[in-house]
Design an enzyme around this catalytic site. Sequence first.
Site, PDB file in Angstrom:
ATOM      1  N   PHE A 385      43.061 -64.516  35.041  1.00 48.52           N
ATOM      2  CA  PHE A 385      43.712 -63.358  33.962  1.00 48.52           C
ATOM      3  C   PHE A 385      44.771 -63.793  33.369  1.00 48.52           C
ATOM      4  O   PHE A 385      46.197 -63.132  33.791  1.00 48.52           O
ATOM      5  CB  PHE A 385      44.233 -62.428  34.784  1.00 48.52           C
ATOM      6  CG  PHE A 385      42.578 -61.892  35.810  1.00 48.52           C
ATOM      7  CD1 PHE A 385      41.686 -61.532  34.877  1.00 48.52           C
ATOM      8  CD2 PHE A 385      42.731 -61.893  36.594  1.00 48.52           C
ATOM      9  CE1 PHE A 385      39.976 -60.869  35.327  1.00 48.52           C
ATOM     10  CE2 PHE A 385      41.803 -61.285  37.391  1.00 48.52           C
ATOM     11  CZ  PHE A 385      40.597 -61.823  37.407  1.00 48.52           C
ATOM     12  N   CYS A 386      44.891 -65.092  33.197  1.00 43.04           N
ATOM     13  CA  CYS A 386      46.174 -66.008  32.699  1.00 43.04           C
ATOM     14  C   CYS A 386      47.745 -65.436  33.991  1.00 43.04           C
ATOM     15  O   CYS A 386      48.358 -65.794  33.045  1.00 43.04           O
ATOM     16  CB  CYS A 386      46.843 -65.098  30.809  1.00 43.04           C
ATOM     17  SG  CYS A 386      45.476 -65.713  30.425  1.00 43.04           S
TER      18      CYS A 386
END
Length: 460
Positions: A385-386
């Site tokens: 998720f970055c």
Amino acid sequence: MERYPGYKETVSIDNLREKEFSRLDGQNHTYLDFTGGGLYAESQVEAHLQMLKNNVFGNPHSSNPTSQRATEQTESARNYVLKYFNTSSDEYVCIFTQNASGALKLLGEAYPFEEGDHFLLTFDNHNSVNGIREFARKKNASFNYSPLLKEELRLDEEKLLENLNRPVPGKHKLFGFPAQSNVSGVKHDLKWIKIAREKGWHVLLDAAAFVPSNRLDLSEHQPEFVSVSFYKIFGYPTGLGCLLVKKSVFDELVRPWFAGGTITIVSVQGDGFYYDKNNARFEDGTINYLDIPAIETGLKHIESIGIDLIKKRVEYLTGWVMDSLWQLRHDIGLPLVKIYGPKHTYMRGGTLSMNFFDNNGDMYNFIEIENLANKQLVSLRTGCFCNPGVDETNHALNAEDLKSYFSKQGPKDYFDLIEYIGQKRGSVRISLGYISNFKDVYRFVQFAKSLLNKERQMKD
């Protein structure tokens, strides 16, 4: 929902769901990715369509009638954004960007880092904040990360205070942290804004995951910089965000170039130019003047529901799904799911990160879970998720192993890293929004139950 009787107070949202979001149930779809992107109401799209059909808009960089009309609509939306966050143009400048990442890139390139300056981050930061370190590095400024407490995934306050107290030889100190984690849903205490500012730091608040279901009052909390993504709040339009900049520091930002719309005058032969004094200095070229008015429509839509009601709704649903998942155990007693972060809803939003385990205690690859969910029309998200810092904390990755990997030669990617360090990474994320209902979370729990007492089919 007997455990959360207050949920009944949010019944007006169920009525809204039926009226404005019938496409979800009509297509038998369960949407659990609100941190990835919000959903739009039919009335928002209709209001925007009518605005476009009934007006003629031109490029704002002129004084002709269509240009003036576009300017009026744009400035109305800009002022409404400031009003929504309980501030005004006397305190903050609202700069429209293509998204929250665009806002953060803009700040990174314009922040006046110099040798001796410092950028402080936390392990819980989106990559768009992490990326600012590269601007600092190129200007010979230093940076470091403040850690999280492993179990709660909250900021280690003792270590953070040490970092904020550390001497910085340069003139500029920037501290960036998220109001709410985009991975764990943890809400980090906004008290750190005041504490850091009193110690001479400029504060960057990444509010993208926070504002869809929480009130951000900029009259009470006053960071120098705030990044926001509008589609995460109300779904439409995509491709628009903003950077809010406190007026007291606005002129300290230095752009590395200029473009059409950012200057008042430029000369070819005179080899000079002057920047615009206001938001236009940072809005390169022609802004998205046809979509920007829809921001005001979206914010009014959220206000008509009530952000405090939305917060309650998300909290109740999050609590129910957490309680239900923790009860799921294989017949031999092993848990089916491990949820990362707090085991309660206090200072936690509607985002849950988890991993699934089979009846042998072997962790499912997140791709397996995503594939199974896709078949049941359940939209969730998987991966890191970055936000690598939270994932590295959850899976106890070793700093030396990671440094060794990034020093090796050859092409690198996510799965290559997993193979190199010999550990699984990533997780499954569900995130709830204002239009989520009990049927959504119940269906997800039923999906989870379908994995009880089963062995993984995909072998590593």
